[in-house]
Scaffold this motif. Structure first.
Motif, PDB file in Angstrom:
ATOM      1  N   VAL A 270      38.376  43.226  47.996  1.00 33.81           N
ATOM      2  CA  VAL A 270      37.924  41.832  47.970  1.00 33.81           C
ATOM      3  C   VAL A 270      36.419  41.739  48.198  1.00 33.81           C
ATOM      4  CG1 VAL A 270      38.004  39.654  49.245  1.00 33.81           C
ATOM      5  CG2 VAL A 270      40.125  40.762  48.540  1.00 33.81           C
ATOM      6  N   ILE A 271      35.901  42.495  49.166  1.00 30.30           N
ATOM      7  CA  ILE A 271      34.458  42.461  49.413  1.00 30.30           C
ATOM      8  C   ILE A 271      33.692  42.958  48.192  1.00 30.30           C
ATOM      9  CG2 ILE A 271      32.586  43.323  50.864  1.00 30.30           C
ATOM     10  CD1 ILE A 271      34.561  41.278  52.164  1.00 30.30           C
ATOM     11  N   TYR A 272      34.189  43.992  47.558  1.00 34.28           N
ATOM     12  CA  TYR A 272      33.546  44.505  46.351  1.00 34.28           C
ATOM     13  C   TYR A 272      33.443  43.433  45.269  1.00 34.28           C
ATOM     14  CZ  TYR A 272      33.313  46.911  41.840  1.00 34.28           C
ATOM     15  OH  TYR A 272      33.000  47.282  40.550  1.00 34.28           O
ATOM     16  N   LEU A 273      34.546  42.747  44.998  1.00 33.57           N
ATOM     17  CA  LEU A 273      34.550  41.756  43.918  1.00 33.57           C
ATOM     18  C   LEU A 273      33.752  40.501  44.277  1.00 33.57           C
ATOM     19  CD1 LEU A 273      38.264  42.034  42.731  1.00 33.57           C
ATOM     20  CD2 LEU A 273      36.222  42.891  41.545  1.00 33.57           C
ATOM     21  N   ALA A 274      33.677  40.170  45.568  1.00 30.47           N
ATOM     22  CA  ALA A 274      32.973  38.957  45.985  1.00 30.47           C
ATOM     23  C   ALA A 274      31.474  39.161  46.137  1.00 30.47           C
ATOM     24  CB  ALA A 274      33.551  38.454  47.310  1.00 30.47           C
ATOM     25  N   SER A 275      31.047  40.397  46.351  1.00 30.29           N
ATOM     26  CA  SER A 275      29.657  40.673  46.707  1.00 30.29           C
ATOM     27  C   SER A 275      28.812  41.044  45.490  1.00 30.29           C
ATOM     28  CB  SER A 275      29.617  41.811  47.726  1.00 30.29           C
ATOM     29  OG  SER A 275      30.060  43.023  47.118  1.00 30.29           O
ATOM     30  N   LYS A 276      27.537  41.329  45.771  1.00 27.85           N
ATOM     31  CA  LYS A 276      26.615  41.758  44.720  1.00 27.85           C
ATOM     32  C   LYS A 276      27.089  43.036  44.040  1.00 27.85           C
ATOM     33  CE  LYS A 276      21.629  42.347  44.037  1.00 27.85           C
ATOM     34  NZ  LYS A 276      20.302  42.371  44.742  1.00 27.85           N
ATOM     35  N   ALA A 277      27.848  43.852  44.773  1.00 27.71           N
ATOM     36  CA  ALA A 277      28.338  45.121  44.232  1.00 27.71           C
ATOM     37  C   ALA A 277      29.203  44.917  42.993  1.00 27.71           C
ATOM     38  CB  ALA A 277      29.127  45.880  45.297  1.00 27.71           C
ATOM     39  N   GLY A 278      29.917  43.798  42.929  1.00 25.50           N
ATOM     40  CA  GLY A 278      30.817  43.535  41.809  1.00 25.50           C
ATOM     41  C   GLY A 278      30.257  42.567  40.788  1.00 25.50           C
ATOM     42  N   ALA A 279      28.941  42.435  40.726  1.00 27.59           N
ATOM     43  CA  ALA A 279      28.325  41.409  39.880  1.00 27.59           C
ATOM     44  C   ALA A 279      28.636  41.551  38.397  1.00 27.59           C
ATOM     45  CB  ALA A 279      26.806  41.403  40.083  1.00 27.59           C
ATOM     46  N   TYR A 280      28.910  42.788  37.922  1.00 27.48           N
ATOM     47  CA  TYR A 280      29.150  42.989  36.491  1.00 27.48           C
ATOM     48  C   TYR A 280      30.626  43.222  36.193  1.00 27.48           C
ATOM     49  CZ  TYR A 280      27.762  44.263  31.724  1.00 27.48           C
ATOM     50  OH  TYR A 280      27.578  44.287  30.364  1.00 27.48           O
ATOM     51  N   VAL A 281      31.482  42.806  37.121  1.00 22.18           N
ATOM     52  CA  VAL A 281      32.926  42.930  36.930  1.00 22.18           C
ATOM     53  C   VAL A 281      33.505  41.532  36.793  1.00 22.18           C
ATOM     54  CG1 VAL A 281      35.096  43.780  37.883  1.00 22.18           C
ATOM     55  CG2 VAL A 281      32.972  45.028  38.333  1.00 22.18           C
ATOM     56  N   SER A 282      34.115  41.233  35.657  1.00 24.30           N
ATOM     57  CA  SER A 282      34.713  39.917  35.461  1.00 24.30           C
ATOM     58  C   SER A 282      35.828  40.010  34.423  1.00 24.30           C
ATOM     59  CB  SER A 282      33.660  38.894  35.005  1.00 24.30           C
ATOM     60  OG  SER A 282      34.127  37.568  35.176  1.00 24.30           O
ATOM     61  N   GLY A 283      36.881  39.242  34.640  1.00 30.62           N
ATOM     62  CA  GLY A 283      38.029  39.260  33.739  1.00 30.62           C
ATOM     63  C   GLY A 283      38.930  40.453  33.968  1.00 30.62           C
ATOM     64  N   HIS A 284      38.774  41.113  35.103  1.00 20.77           N
ATOM     65  CA  HIS A 284      39.490  42.349  35.376  1.00 20.77           C
ATOM     66  C   HIS A 284      40.596  42.129  36.410  1.00 20.77           C
ATOM     67  CE1 HIS A 284      40.196  46.614  35.837  1.00 20.77           C
ATOM     68  NE2 HIS A 284      39.943  46.558  37.124  1.00 20.77           N
ATOM     69  N   THR A 285      41.709  42.827  36.246  1.00 19.21           N
ATOM     70  CA  THR A 285      42.757  42.854  37.263  1.00 19.21           C
ATOM     71  C   THR A 285      42.751  44.236  37.902  1.00 19.21           C
ATOM     72  OG1 THR A 285      44.131  41.205  36.124  1.00 19.21           O
ATOM     73  CG2 THR A 285      45.217  42.616  37.747  1.00 19.21           C
ATOM     74  N   LEU A 286      42.318  44.279  39.155  1.00 18.36           N
ATOM     75  CA  LEU A 286      42.203  45.532  39.894  1.00 18.36           C
ATOM     76  C   LEU A 286      43.534  45.843  40.573  1.00 18.36           C
ATOM     77  CD1 LEU A 286      40.541  47.849  41.117  1.00 18.36           C
ATOM     78  CD2 LEU A 286      39.810  46.253  42.910  1.00 18.36           C
ATOM     79  N   VAL A 287      44.138  46.932  40.178  1.00 22.21           N
ATOM     80  CA  VAL A 287      45.432  47.324  40.746  1.00 22.21           C
ATOM     81  C   VAL A 287      45.201  48.142  42.011  1.00 22.21           C
ATOM     82  CG1 VAL A 287      47.573  48.575  40.330  1.00 22.21           C
ATOM     83  CG2 VAL A 287      46.495  47.302  38.465  1.00 22.21           C
ATOM     84  N   VAL A 288      45.788  47.683  43.117  1.00 24.13           N
ATOM     85  CA  VAL A 288      45.687  48.382  44.402  1.00 24.13           C
ATOM     86  C   VAL A 288      47.122  48.712  44.812  1.00 24.13           C
ATOM     87  CG1 VAL A 288      44.862  48.247  46.784  1.00 24.13           C
ATOM     88  CG2 VAL A 288      43.611  47.062  44.956  1.00 24.13           C
ATOM     89  N   ASP A 289      47.582  49.900  44.416  1.00 22.69           N
ATOM     90  CA  ASP A 289      49.023  50.161  44.469  1.00 22.69           C
ATOM     91  C   ASP A 289      49.402  51.569  44.896  1.00 22.69           C
ATOM     92  OD1 ASP A 289      48.206  51.616  42.269  1.00 22.69           O
ATOM     93  OD2 ASP A 289      49.806  50.919  40.960  1.00 22.69           O
ATOM     94  N   GLY A 290      48.433  52.335  45.430  1.00 27.94           N
ATOM     95  CA  GLY A 290      48.749  53.690  45.833  1.00 27.94           C
ATOM     96  C   GLY A 290      49.099  54.603  44.679  1.00 27.94           C
ATOM     97  N   GLY A 291      48.755  54.222  43.465  1.00 32.92           N
ATOM     98  CA  GLY A 291      48.990  55.040  42.289  1.00 32.92           C
ATOM     99  C   GLY A 291      50.267  54.718  41.510  1.00 32.92           C
ATOM    100  N   TRP A 292      50.980  53.657  41.911  1.00 33.78           N
ATOM    101  CA  TRP A 292      52.262  53.311  41.293  1.00 33.78           C
ATOM    102  C   TRP A 292      52.155  53.181  39.774  1.00 33.78           C
ATOM    103  CZ3 TRP A 292      57.359  52.283  42.875  1.00 33.78           C
ATOM    104  CH2 TRP A 292      58.161  51.596  41.964  1.00 33.78           C
ATOM    105  N   MET A 293      51.185  52.445  39.290  1.00 30.55           N
ATOM    106  CA  MET A 293      51.096  52.181  37.852  1.00 30.55           C
ATOM    107  C   MET A 293      50.682  53.410  37.058  1.00 30.55           C
ATOM    108  SD  MET A 293      52.012  49.087  37.051  1.00 30.55           S
ATOM    109  CE  MET A 293      51.248  48.799  35.459  1.00 30.55           C
ATOM    110  N   GLY A 294      50.166  54.423  37.721  1.00 23.86           N
ATOM    111  CA  GLY A 294      49.760  55.632  37.006  1.00 23.86           C
ATOM    112  C   GLY A 294      50.886  56.627  36.836  1.00 23.86           C
ATOM    113  N   ARG A 295      52.028  56.349  37.476  1.00 25.14           N
ATOM    114  CA  ARG A 295      53.147  57.311  37.380  1.00 25.14           C
ATOM    115  C   ARG A 295      54.088  56.931  36.240  1.00 25.14           C
ATOM    116  NH1 ARG A 295      56.160  59.661  42.556  1.00 25.14           N
ATOM    117  NH2 ARG A 295      54.345  61.015  42.384  1.00 25.14           N
TER     118      ARG A 295
END
Length: 259
Positions: A234-259
């Motif tokens: 959340v801090i990444y997407l809200a802060s200056k660090a995430g300024a060039y990220v938009s329209g993205h769904t960030l999966v935080v799942d411990g690798g579930w979707m990659g299996r």
């Protein structure tokens, strides 16, 4: 690096911040320097509020029932009428109702859609319109950041949860649509899709030994997630660090979707 992730002087409105992921997210935003507007069903003082105040940040509570379209429609106008400015919106509130698909009642379907999708649309629209009227922030370099909470069921169908799957699938597309409209105007719009997280919403799964075992064995990280696992994203997407990220769904799942 401090400047890259700082939210000092910003104000974030957070729904669903009284417990679970929402509480961890609201506290993380305060830890990064933001003042917090908490939207909850009543004005009871919560542990989230106490923790934010202990950090020395301002916290304002607005009582609104997200299952009421009337309450939702009046929320942002009231916040703005009270003189607050919103730079960050986090839509984290959500409900889950389970029934076999063939027996899923209309009322329960509509209730899930109202909280999980309709309220997200209204708050994005109204907060985004306000953000468009503001000059870019000297902290983040843009007019605002909107973060919606999606789900693994943004991508998968789940079992006995057609309303939840429909709502979260739509949140993913809603996020992209708002991002298309506003990214070039200085507002980033993204979503976070949690995997299997040990929160109250998943009590039914956690109490079902067979289902719990079948899920747990498929998580590459070897554990269920915790609310604290969402602080950094959340801090990444809200802060200056995430300024060039938009329209993205960030999966935080411990690798579930990659299996």
């Amino acid at each position: 690096m401090d400047a890259l992730f700082s939210l000092k002087g910003e104000t974030a409105l957070v729904t669903g911040g009284t417990r679970g992921i929402g509480a961890a997210v609201a506290i993380a935003l305060a830890e990064a320097g933001a003042d917090i507007i908490l939207v909850q069903r009543n004005d009871t003082v919560t542990e989230t509020q106490k923790t934010i105040e202990a950090l020395g940040r301002k916290v304002i509570v607005y009582a609104a029932d997200l299952s009421s379209a009337t309450d939702v429609a009046g929320l942002i106008p009231q916040v703005l009428a009270d003189g607050h400015s919103i730079r960050i919106l986090v839509n984290c509130a959500g409900i889950q109702i389970r029934h076999p698909c063939e027996d899923f009642p209309d009322d329960d379907f509509n209730a899930v859609m109202q909280v999980n999708l309709n309220s997200v649309f209204t708050l994005c629209r109204d907060a985004g319109k306000h953000m468009l009227s503001q000059p870019p922030s000297p902290i983040t370099g843009r007019r605002g950041s909107i973060i919606n909470f999606a789900s693994l069921l943004t991508f998968q169908g789940g079992l006995n949860v057609p309303a939840y799957a429909a709502s979260k699938g739509a949140v993913g597309q809603l996020t992209k649509s708002f991002a298309n409209g506003w990214s070039d105007k200085g507002i980033t719009v993204n979503a976070i899709a949690p995997g299997y997280i040990a929160t109250e919403m998943n009590t039914a799964l956690l109490n079902d030994e067979e289902r719990l075992a079948s899920i747990s064995v498929r998580i590459p990280a070897g554990r269920w997630g915790t609310p604290e696992d969402f602080k950094g994203s959340v801090i990444y997407l809200a802060s200056k660090a995430g300024a060039y990220v938009s329209g993205h769904t960030l999966v935080v799942d411990g690798g579930w979707m990659g299996r």
